[in-house]
Write an enzyme that holds these catalytic residues in place. Structure first.
Site, short mmCIF file in Angstrom:
data_model
loop_
_atom_site.label_atom_id
_atom_site.label_comp_id
_atom_site.label_asym_id
_atom_site.label_seq_id
_atom_site.Cartn_x
_atom_site.Cartn_y
_atom_site.Cartn_z
N HIS A 1 2.38 -0.93 -16.20
CA HIS A 1 1.49 -0.04 -15.47
C HIS A 1 1.39 1.27 -16.23
O HIS A 1 2.39 1.82 -16.69
CB HIS A 1 2.03 0.20 -14.06
CG HIS A 1 1.43 1.39 -13.39
ND1 HIS A 1 0.07 1.53 -13.21
CD2 HIS A 1 1.99 2.50 -12.86
CE1 HIS A 1 -0.17 2.67 -12.60
NE2 HIS A 1 0.98 3.29 -12.39
N CYS B 1 0.22 1.81 -7.18
CA CYS B 1 0.39 1.51 -8.60
C CYS B 1 0.82 0.06 -8.87
O CYS B 1 0.51 -0.48 -9.93
CB CYS B 1 1.40 2.47 -9.21
SG CYS B 1 0.82 4.18 -9.28
N ASN C 1 -3.86 7.49 -15.43
CA ASN C 1 -3.30 6.53 -14.47
C ASN C 1 -4.37 6.17 -13.46
O ASN C 1 -4.79 7.00 -12.66
CB ASN C 1 -2.09 7.17 -13.78
CG ASN C 1 -1.42 6.23 -12.78
OD1 ASN C 1 -1.94 5.18 -12.45
ND2 ASN C 1 -0.25 6.64 -12.29
#
Length: 340
Positions: A267, A117, A297
């Site tokens: 993020h 991530c 995501n």
């Protein structure tokens, strides 16, 4: 003095839209349950989860083509590639060398970053160091991931599988000495490996075996090892602690304040995390960019796609102060503060 300026950005997403209602046909979930916990309404998956053509490298290639066009340079002008992903086409080699071949670049170096991530933040930091040292002039930075092939679309996996999507984003970071050009003002990177197994995929890996186990005892390879595991509440608590720390570190190091920001791009892990950070710092909606509602995501691609979209939508203009921050598996986290 050499500056690192973003010449162009681009993003690419598979055409296949998967809604929360679509997922409710595969597992015991529904739109309200997913939206309440994550803010996600839909995500993109490649049409066939076992597709051998629409791969991570291919998504990165499509995003890179757009970034090159927007930067008004060709692949021959690229000196180096940094490719961030957790889902490479092969166990090895990495996607960077595939992208070099797909674009028809010269025999330039290609580096893969495996920081999940926070991968794109790490990748930009690496590229910035190369630019500022005078090693390279034009660096292609890519974040791309395909999750749909490796998720558990059953009731057991719903807590993770509803979150993730497929996609790619890219930017061209270039060296310049022009007085009024953009520049990366600060990068910071952090890790805390003692929490590695709170968010991870265990198999394959040298710790949990590979070929010998598959050959001699394939039934011993459990779904808990193959599919991603996430201790959701624990990850959330750490994320909302580390995000403010890395954000303030970046701003303070550059002599800036939260009020100076024109746009914050976190993020896209969970809309609830982004909203928590926004409320903590008192940021108005126009100073925060979220697109997790549409894409889920996409890990390494998350910030890359969001930045590209923000520029495309005129949410980021030349001269604006922009902060990118990420937290994820590892645990790893960090920020990039720049003038666009």
């Amino acid at each position: 003095m050499i500056k690192s300026t973003i010449l162009g950005t681009g993003h690419y997403l598979p055409e296949n839209i998967v809604t929360n209602d679509d997922l409710s046909k595969l597992m015991n979930t529904n739109d309200d349950w997913i939206t309440e916990r994550t803010g996600i309404k839909e995500r993109r998956h490649r049409k066939n989860r076992n597709d051998s053509e629409e791969t991570t490298a291919f998504l990165g290639f499509k995003a890179a083509e757009i970034a090159l066009k927007n930067a008004n340079i060709s692949a021959k002008d690229v000196d180096f590639i940094v490719f961030a992903t957790l889902s490479p086409d092969y166990f090895f080699p990495g996607c960077g060398v595939q992208l070099q071949d797909m674009l028809g670049c010269e025999t330039i170096g290609a580096l893969d970053v495996r920081n999940q991530c926070s991968g794109f933040v790490y990748a930009i930091s690496v590229a910035n160091a190369f630019i500022k040292s005078g090693t390279y002039k034009n660096i292609l930075v890519v974040g791309a991931d395909i999750h749909s092939f490796g998720l558990d679309f059953s009731d057991a996996g719903r807590g993770v599988s509803v979150i993730f999507g497929d996609g790619a984003g890219a930017l061209i970071l270039s060296a310049t000495e022009e007085e009024n050009s953009g520049d990366i003002l600060h990068c910071n990177l952090h890790s805390e490996g003692k929490y590695a197994e709170e968010l991870c995929t265990k198999f394959p890996g040298s710790k949990f075996g590979w070929s010998d186990r598959l050959r001699t005892e394939p039934e011993a390879v459990t779904e808990a090892e193959i599919y991603p595991h996430m201790n959701g509440n624990f990850v959330f608590k750490n994320a909302v602690t580390r995000f403010p720390e890395t954000m303030l570190e970046a701003l303070n190091s550059a002599g800036k304040s939260i009020e100076d920001l024109d746009l914050f791009i976190p993020h896209q892990a969970n809309l609830r995390i982004s909203q928590f950070i926004q409320q903590k710092f008192g940021l108005p909606d126009e100073k925060v960019f979220n697109n997790i509602q549409k894409y889920g995501n996409t890990t390494s691609a998350s910030i890359a796609i969001a930045l590209s979209e923000a520029i495309e939508q005129d949410r980021v203009k030349r001269g604006d102060l922009v902060l990118l921050s990420a937290f994820g598996s590892g645990f790893t986290w960090g920020s990039v503060l720049f003038n666009y």
